[in-house]
Design a protein around this motif. Sequence first.
Motif, PDB file in Angstrom:
ATOM      1  N   ASP A   1      -9.251  -7.111  -6.315  1.00 62.65           N
ATOM      2  CA  ASP A   1      -9.217  -5.652  -6.389  1.00 62.65           C
ATOM      3  C   ASP A   1     -10.032  -5.137  -5.216  1.00 62.65           C
ATOM      4  OD1 ASP A   1      -9.450  -2.944  -6.818  1.00 62.65           O
ATOM      5  OD2 ASP A   1      -9.825  -3.111  -8.963  1.00 62.65           O
ATOM      6  N   PRO A   2      -9.364  -4.616  -4.177  1.00 64.37           N
ATOM      7  CA  PRO A   2     -10.080  -4.208  -2.964  1.00 64.37           C
ATOM      8  C   PRO A   2     -10.748  -2.850  -3.081  1.00 64.37           C
ATOM      9  CG  PRO A   2      -7.740  -3.844  -2.687  1.00 64.37           C
ATOM     10  CD  PRO A   2      -7.904  -4.487  -4.039  1.00 64.37           C
ATOM     11  N   MET A   3     -10.627  -2.189  -4.247  1.00 66.18           N
ATOM     12  CA  MET A   3     -11.333  -0.941  -4.548  1.00 66.18           C
ATOM     13  C   MET A   3     -11.855  -1.068  -5.983  1.00 66.18           C
ATOM     14  SD  MET A   3      -8.676   1.901  -3.123  1.00 66.18           S
ATOM     15  CE  MET A   3      -8.288   2.061  -1.387  1.00 66.18           C
ATOM     16  N   CYS A   4     -12.730  -2.029  -6.215  1.00 64.57           N
ATOM     17  CA  CYS A   4     -12.974  -2.496  -7.579  1.00 64.57           C
ATOM     18  C   CYS A   4     -13.858  -1.574  -8.408  1.00 64.57           C
ATOM     19  CB  CYS A   4     -13.560  -3.892  -7.565  1.00 64.57           C
ATOM     20  SG  CYS A   4     -15.236  -4.004  -6.884  1.00 64.57           S
ATOM     21  N   GLY A   5     -14.574  -0.634  -7.785  1.00 65.51           N
ATOM     22  CA  GLY A   5     -15.428   0.254  -8.561  1.00 65.51           C
ATOM     23  C   GLY A   5     -16.382  -0.539  -9.436  1.00 65.51           C
TER      24      GLY A   5
ATOM     25  N   ASP B   1      -6.483   0.488  -8.350  1.00 62.03           N
ATOM     26  CA  ASP B   1      -6.258   1.846  -8.816  1.00 62.03           C
ATOM     27  C   ASP B   1      -6.766   2.739  -7.692  1.00 62.03           C
ATOM     28  OD1 ASP B   1      -5.614   3.963 -10.511  1.00 62.03           O
ATOM     29  OD2 ASP B   1      -7.600   3.994 -11.433  1.00 62.03           O
ATOM     30  N   ALA B   2      -5.833   3.286  -6.904  1.00 60.86           N
ATOM     31  CA  ALA B   2      -6.190   4.003  -5.688  1.00 60.86           C
ATOM     32  C   ALA B   2      -6.897   5.319  -6.019  1.00 60.86           C
ATOM     33  CB  ALA B   2      -4.931   4.276  -4.858  1.00 60.86           C
ATOM     34  N   PRO B   3      -7.720   5.816  -5.089  1.00 59.15           N
ATOM     35  CA  PRO B   3      -8.418   7.084  -5.330  1.00 59.15           C
ATOM     36  C   PRO B   3      -7.441   8.216  -5.591  1.00 59.15           C
ATOM     37  CG  PRO B   3      -8.557   6.438  -3.020  1.00 59.15           C
ATOM     38  CD  PRO B   3      -8.014   5.261  -3.760  1.00 59.15           C
TER      39      PRO B   3
ATOM     40  N   ALA C   1      -8.499  11.554   2.518  1.00 59.38           N
ATOM     41  CA  ALA C   1      -7.107  11.537   2.078  1.00 59.38           C
ATOM     42  C   ALA C   1      -6.733  10.142   1.604  1.00 59.38           C
ATOM     43  CB  ALA C   1      -6.183  11.967   3.214  1.00 59.38           C
ATOM     44  N   PRO C   2      -6.357   9.982   0.325  1.00 55.94           N
ATOM     45  CA  PRO C   2      -5.970   8.650  -0.167  1.00 55.94           C
ATOM     46  C   PRO C   2      -4.829   8.028   0.638  1.00 55.94           C
ATOM     47  CG  PRO C   2      -6.328  10.150  -1.994  1.00 55.94           C
ATOM     48  CD  PRO C   2      -6.383  10.984  -0.744  1.00 55.94           C
TER      49      PRO C   2
ATOM     50  N   LEU D   1      -0.219  -1.235  -7.296  1.00 54.14           N
ATOM     51  CA  LEU D   1      -1.069  -0.061  -7.130  1.00 54.14           C
ATOM     52  C   LEU D   1      -0.757   0.971  -8.201  1.00 54.14           C
ATOM     53  CD1 LEU D   1      -0.799   0.563  -3.262  1.00 54.14           C
ATOM     54  CD2 LEU D   1      -2.798  -0.319  -4.492  1.00 54.14           C
ATOM     55  N   SER D   2      -1.805   1.623  -8.699  1.00 57.37           N
ATOM     56  CA  SER D   2      -1.625   2.861  -9.445  1.00 57.37           C
ATOM     57  C   SER D   2      -2.278   3.959  -8.608  1.00 57.37           C
ATOM     58  CB  SER D   2      -2.248   2.780 -10.841  1.00 57.37           C
ATOM     59  OG  SER D   2      -3.614   2.441 -10.770  1.00 57.37           O
ATOM     60  N   TRP D   3      -1.704   5.158  -8.647  1.00 60.05           N
ATOM     61  CA  TRP D   3      -2.191   6.222  -7.772  1.00 60.05           C
ATOM     62  C   TRP D   3      -1.717   7.575  -8.293  1.00 60.05           C
ATOM     63  CZ3 TRP D   3       2.586   4.447  -7.411  1.00 60.05           C
ATOM     64  CH2 TRP D   3       3.589   5.276  -6.932  1.00 60.05           C
TER      65      TRP D   3
END
Length: 349
Positions: free
Chosen positions: A146-150, A255-257, A274-275, A298-300
């Motif tokens: 997950d490259p945006m794992c939060g 899960d994209a911003p 900007a996402p 991806l979810s966005w």
Amino acid sequence: MPQYAILVQPSANRVYSRNAARLTRNELLGLDELLLDGRLRALGGPVERTMGGVPYLVVPVAAPEPEDLRVLANLSSLFALFELRDDGALVPLDLERLDRYDDDLLTILKYVGKTNEQLTRLLLNLTAAAATTREGFLGSRLRVLDPMCGRGTTLNQALMYGWDAYGVDVDRRDVEAYTAFAARWLQDKRLKHRSGSTRLRVAGKTLGRRTTFTLAADKELFRAGDVQTLEVTQGDTLDVDRMYRAGFFDVVVADAPYGIQHGSVTGPRTPSRAPGDLLADALPGWVTVLRRGGALGLSWNTKVLPRQDLVAMLVDAGLEPLDGDPFLDLAHRVDQAIDRDVVVARKPR
């Protein structure tokens, strides 16, 4: 013909609950297409049905294999599975889930902006199914990034399945909060593990700080070397292809911003709010570390990035988006500002 009835899990999120049966139906059809050779669709596919005022998915089956039931058992919103008999009786069936650990691994962390756990499982299920076979889904140790794992919702779900989980996030507070949670949870559960933290340097440049846990579900597995890896790097997602070798991961999910500030804050690059811009910059690196035949999910928020624009980005990055019916009916409302959708794409072999 025998039928199964899937009791859809209630959700604390009422907005998600209103869509749960439809989303689970499409998830099941997607798994059927990817792992079960389309056998369920050939028999008519799952049908939404209300019994006793409660939503179920009724699935016709013909001589099901045990592995088919194991796939069904891992549906994101499956609460219970029944055999539906001709007289209307519901006979509960034992479920053989992939789950290795107590479910508080998924539920104990609560924070503003946390991705719904059922949506996380749906996204991971479909992406992993696109990257492997039925036997691989049920029995392999996949490497998930997950490259945006939060704060690690996806990482925890991957661990629950017995897979290796890797995360990258630029937010130091989120990474520190997650690594502290992981260390405490492993200690509280008395799971055999090792951990270490180090500065990540590549070509003389510091890219971030990395914490690695090596763990197993029991001591015997740990002694035998049958261990899982949980690794979290506080760093820039645009540097993922410098952090890991090409083709290292089976699955990349994020899960994209949704439109809030989120971007690169290290190095010479200028942060982007900007996402769409962030994804366009990040996708080449993500695709590089994805193995051939692997899949990205991806979810966005479609209110800030239309589906056709994201699909075009994925194609430009060399991926092949899945465009069957189940994958085109996963959009749902989150709140007034967010309409969320899901896309899955494969990297050609």
